[in-house]
Each structure stands twice: as structure tokens, then as C-alpha cells.
Design an enzyme around this catalytic site. Sequence first.
Site, mmCIF file in Angstrom:
data_model
loop_
_atom_site.group_PDB
_atom_site.id
_atom_site.type_symbol
_atom_site.label_atom_id
_atom_site.label_comp_id
_atom_site.label_asym_id
_atom_site.label_seq_id
_atom_site.Cartn_x
_atom_site.Cartn_y
_atom_site.Cartn_z
ATOM 1 N N LYS A 81 8.111 -0.163 -0.476
ATOM 2 C CA LYS A 81 8.103 -0.212 -1.944
ATOM 3 C C LYS A 81 9.061 -1.253 -2.521
ATOM 4 O O LYS A 81 9.011 -1.542 -3.710
ATOM 5 C CB LYS A 81 8.403 1.176 -2.533
ATOM 6 C CG LYS A 81 7.407 2.241 -2.160
ATOM 7 C CD LYS A 81 5.962 1.904 -2.458
ATOM 8 C CE LYS A 81 5.640 1.815 -3.924
ATOM 9 N NZ LYS A 81 4.178 1.846 -4.176
ATOM 10 N N SER A 298 3.931 9.370 6.387
ATOM 11 C CA SER A 298 2.757 8.557 6.043
ATOM 12 C C SER A 298 2.498 7.530 7.136
ATOM 13 O O SER A 298 1.347 7.159 7.381
ATOM 14 C CB SER A 298 2.944 7.875 4.685
ATOM 15 O OG SER A 298 3.998 6.945 4.731
#
Length: 336
Positions: A81, A298
Site C-alpha cells: 500500500k 492475503s
Amino acid sequence: MSLPNEVMIKTMRKTITGTRPVWSAHPQDPAPASRSAVPLLSLIGDTPLVDLSDFAHERGVDPEVKVHAKAEWCNPGGSVKARPALRIVEDAEKRGDLTPGKILIDSSSGNTGIAFALIGAAKGYEVHLVMPANVSEERKALVRAYGATLIETDPLEGPQGAMLAVRELVAQNPERYYYANQYDNPSNWQAHYATTGPEIWRQTGGGITHFVAALGTTGTFTGTSRFLTARNPAIERISIQPVDEFSTIEGIKYLDTAIVPEIYDPTLPDRVVRISQERARAMARELGHGAGLFVGLSAGAAVSGALEVARELETGVVVTILPDDGSKYLSLGIFD
Ligand code: PMP
């Protein structure tokens, strides 16, 4: 090449006794480092591509098929991110939406919040992050470590409540804030179009045949897929989602019931692979023991999906994303 001690000492003296100190390379010095000092934010992106082919072959994938994964924890802030957060901030600066003295605000309890907090600290912006009060203490501590201000909302209202609270704050005082809005902000996917996609293309020598990524805001999948498809329309794009809304995999959304991000393009996935929470957790553990990779859930889901795709192939190069490492998930006890 080795020099007699006498010559070595003379060389050193020459350097030390000159009119001003001059560094001179000695033939026995190691090769100079490839990077000299650089600004922190320039370290975002350009992450290594890890070869997981042996791990894959030991798990039923044909020896002619390669499986590779981007090590996104290598970004400052420890996750994928950092890429969109930096682009969101710098695009807003260019437009004049984010100016010195304004507060960057968003609702994120995860990696984007951490990335905004660190970029704010590096660039000198105040950052406010709105999150449900029941978010884990380690996450709160992480954003505080970068000096961001936490605004806690009713846990019963979840991430949705945090998002509404941000909108209310911004509506009350629009001049005070820059609302980053990662779910609807095109700079999010554009960061991956400009960086993640070209890196994968270059690192596989244009050989990638399948791209596999988990969907959260969908920025990684959308931007990277768009770039790779522009280079080679034959590349298959596979998105990873949880099996149902109760299968929590941190960072990934079950889009069938979640608010769908505005940046999502439903025409992009050629295929969706559904992964259960148990499978994601088991693969995160297996990557630790079997490949020496300590990754988040994830990443476990993404590798599990990538192996499912790879097992069906006779030849090909499957590339996936490992969004972060396992440190934020230790308190879940899954690595015990
Ligand atoms: N995994 C983790 C750990 C994440 O924090 C995120 C971002 N929410 C994702 C996957 C999904 O990435 P994106 O938001 O780009 O879809």
C-alpha cells in the site's frame, strides 16, 4: 589482486595526510555499494520478484511452469500500500488539493493507514486515521509510531462506520482536510499501472502468462492487470476473493456484499478463485516452513490461488503479489 603491506600502508597514508580527506578505493575494498544515500520515499516500489517455483513443484505444479511472487513487504511501511499511498499524496499535491497545513484524512485500519502515516511523517503533513475502536492494539500502535492521530468509531458500525465518520468530518470542515478516499481514488490503481505492472513485465522478461492478485480496494489487481494487458492481451488475469462473507482474510474484501470500490472494473478478471480463511492461513504457515517466507494472510490466499492456477498448466509463468509480511498477524496465533 593483493598488494604487499608496505604499498597498502603508503596508499592509506596518502589518503589520510592530504590537504583534505579524500576517500580512495583500495584494490582490496569490496565493490562499492550500488546505492548511495537516497530519500526514504524513493525506496517505495522496485520490489524483488521471488522465485517460488521449487515450492510450487513440490506441491504438484509441472516442472515446466514457473511461479513467482512480488515481495511487497520490502516497501517502506512494510506493504504494497506504500505505492498507492504515495501516488495519492503526490497527485493531490500536484492538483493543489493537498497543501502545507492541510490534514490528510482517511479511514483505514490497515496497511494504507500505515503508509499514509509514514508518508505524512516524511513529507511533514498531519495525518488523521479513522478506524473502529476494536482494531487490534498492534495496528493502533503502528500508526501512532509514525505520529498519526487516531479517531476511533463505534466497533459495531465496523469499517463502514469509520468511512461515514470521515465523510462527516470533512463535510463539516472541508478546508481543513484532504480526504484521500483510497477506494474511489484513481491514483490508487494508477500507482500499480505505473510501477507494479512494469516491474513484473521487466522482471519476467515479458514472459508472464498469468497474473494472480487478491482484491481489497482492487487497486493492485486493476492497475497491474491493465498494464500487463496493454503489453500482452493474452495474459490471464485471476482475482482472489474469500469464499463467503464470513471468511475473513485481512486485507481482502468479499465484493458480493461489500461496498464495491469505484475504481473496481468488473470486466477485468478472466476468472475468480475463491479461497477460505483456513486455506489462506494454512498457506501462510506453509510458506514459512517450506519457503522461508513469513507473510500475511492475503499472501497466503494469493499463493494458494496461484498454485491452483499453476497446477492446471503444462507451461507458463504465474506471477502473484505478497502484500505484506506476517508481523501484523502474530496476535491471531496462526503461526504458533
Ligand atoms: N492484502 C493486504 C494485506 C492488504 O492490506 C490489501 C489492501 N487492502 C490487499 C491485500 C489488497 O490490495 P488492494 O487494496 O490493492 O486490492
